[in-house]
Design an enzyme around this catalytic site. Structure first.
Site, PDB file in Angstrom:
ATOM      1  N   LEU A  75       0.796  -1.224   0.000  1.00 55.22           N
ATOM      2  CA  LEU A  75       0.000   0.000   0.000  1.00 55.22           C
ATOM      3  C   LEU A  75       0.833   1.282   0.000  1.00 55.22           C
ATOM      4  O   LEU A  75       0.298   2.374   0.101  1.00 55.22           O
ATOM      5  CB  LEU A  75      -1.000   0.022   1.160  1.00 55.22           C
ATOM      6  CG  LEU A  75      -1.877  -1.226   1.312  1.00 55.22           C
ATOM      7  CD1 LEU A  75      -2.758  -1.110   2.541  1.00 55.22           C
ATOM      8  CD2 LEU A  75      -2.700  -1.472   0.058  1.00 55.22           C
ATOM      9  N   CYS A  76       2.145   1.154  -0.094  1.00 56.97           N
ATOM     10  CA  CYS A  76       3.021   2.327  -0.126  1.00 56.97           C
ATOM     11  C   CYS A  76       3.093   2.837  -1.560  1.00 56.97           C
ATOM     12  O   CYS A  76       3.282   2.057  -2.500  1.00 56.97           O
ATOM     13  CB  CYS A  76       4.408   1.919   0.373  1.00 56.97           C
ATOM     14  SG  CYS A  76       5.456   3.275   0.816  1.00 56.97           S
ATOM     15  N   HIS A  77       2.937   4.142  -1.735  1.00 66.27           N
ATOM     16  CA  HIS A  77       2.973   4.739  -3.072  1.00 66.27           C
ATOM     17  C   HIS A  77       4.382   4.748  -3.641  1.00 66.27           C
ATOM     18  O   HIS A  77       5.327   5.077  -2.917  1.00 66.27           O
ATOM     19  CB  HIS A  77       2.492   6.199  -3.015  1.00 66.27           C
ATOM     20  CG  HIS A  77       1.060   6.348  -2.693  1.00 66.27           C
ATOM     21  ND1 HIS A  77       0.605   6.393  -1.399  1.00 66.27           N
ATOM     22  CD2 HIS A  77      -0.033   6.444  -3.492  1.00 66.27           C
ATOM     23  CE1 HIS A  77      -0.706   6.524  -1.413  1.00 66.27           C
ATOM     24  NE2 HIS A  77      -1.125   6.557  -2.666  1.00 66.27           N
ATOM     25  N   MET A 112       8.473   6.310   4.906  1.00 67.40           N
ATOM     26  CA  MET A 112       8.741   4.884   4.700  1.00 67.40           C
ATOM     27  C   MET A 112      10.044   4.662   3.946  1.00 67.40           C
ATOM     28  O   MET A 112      10.770   3.700   4.214  1.00 67.40           O
ATOM     29  CB  MET A 112       7.569   4.216   3.974  1.00 67.40           C
ATOM     30  CG  MET A 112       6.284   4.191   4.781  1.00 67.40           C
ATOM     31  SD  MET A 112       6.479   3.548   6.464  1.00 67.40           S
ATOM     32  CE  MET A 112       7.125   1.923   6.154  1.00 67.40           C
ATOM     33  N   GLU A 113      10.379   5.556   3.028  1.00 65.25           N
ATOM     34  CA  GLU A 113      11.632   5.425   2.296  1.00 65.25           C
ATOM     35  C   GLU A 113      12.828   5.630   3.225  1.00 65.25           C
ATOM     36  O   GLU A 113      13.817   4.889   3.139  1.00 65.25           O
ATOM     37  CB  GLU A 113      11.660   6.420   1.129  1.00 65.25           C
ATOM     38  CG  GLU A 113      10.764   6.035  -0.021  1.00 65.25           C
ATOM     39  CD  GLU A 113       9.266   6.213   0.219  1.00 65.25           C
ATOM     40  OE1 GLU A 113       8.472   5.715  -0.598  1.00 65.25           O
ATOM     41  OE2 GLU A 113       8.877   6.854   1.235  1.00 65.25           O
ATOM     42  N   ASP A 127      24.656  -8.567   7.865  1.00 66.37           N
ATOM     43  CA  ASP A 127      25.000  -9.624   6.919  1.00 66.37           C
ATOM     44  C   ASP A 127      26.499  -9.705   6.674  1.00 66.37           C
ATOM     45  O   ASP A 127      27.074 -10.791   6.631  1.00 66.37           O
ATOM     46  CB  ASP A 127      24.268  -9.399   5.596  1.00 66.37           C
ATOM     47  CG  ASP A 127      24.578 -10.487   4.583  1.00 66.37           C
ATOM     48  OD1 ASP A 127      24.420 -11.681   4.912  1.00 66.37           O
ATOM     49  OD2 ASP A 127      25.000 -10.134   3.460  1.00 66.37           O
TER      50      ASP A 127
END
Length: 158
Positions: A75-77, A112-113, A127
């Site tokens: 749902l993230c644009h 969000m980015e 990692d």
């Protein structure tokens, strides 16, 4: 549930319609911390790991992740990013701090980015160092600040 913008009136998930919102400058900054053994942190700082320069690889991974956020978070644009910057700080003898900033001119924010960039940079450090330190932890992934848009500015209090 009406304040949750990704939930429609019937309770179904939805992508928020941002089509009527004006385009404006949006900036968000997020952070994360990676805690590790002192010997691991020292080798990372000295660029003494056989896999290469861990922080530079983590920087590239974070930038790449920010660019793919809409593919990773439902749902993230998808938004055009003007810039993504990742900075590292060697904190204490056993921590690396990560700061990620994302900027755009768009109808929706870049929180969000920025969060994705900080998270993936931290995962990359894990990692690349896990072979010598299985006890590494990733901590405190959080939004530090955002500006732009209808909801206004946000700054995390110290």
């Amino acid at each position: 549930m009406s304040d949750l913008t990704h939930i429609g009136p019937s309770g179904a998930s939805r992508m928020v319609d941002v089509g009527a919102k004006p385009i404006s400058q949006r900036i968000a900054r997020a952070s994360a911390r990676v805690r590790m053994a002192e010997a691991t942190r020292r080798r990372l700082a000295e660029r003494g790991l056989t896999k290469g320069d861990v922080l530079e690889v983590a920087r590239i991974a974070g930038i790449m992740a920010a660019k793919r956020t809409s593919e990773l978070v439902p749902l993230c644009h998808p938004i055009p990013l003007d810039a993504v910057e990742i900075e590292f700080e060697l904190i204490d003898a056993d921590q690396v701090g990560i700061s990620a900033e994302a900027r755009t001119q768009a109808r929706t924010g870049v929180e969000m980015e920025a969060l994705t960039a900080a998270s993936v940079a931290a995962l990359t450090i894990y990692d690349m160092c896990k072979a010598i330190d299985r006890g590494i932890t990733i901590e405190n992934i959080q939004l530090e600040a955002k500006s732009g848009g209808k909801s206004g500015d946000f700054r995390r209090s110290p």
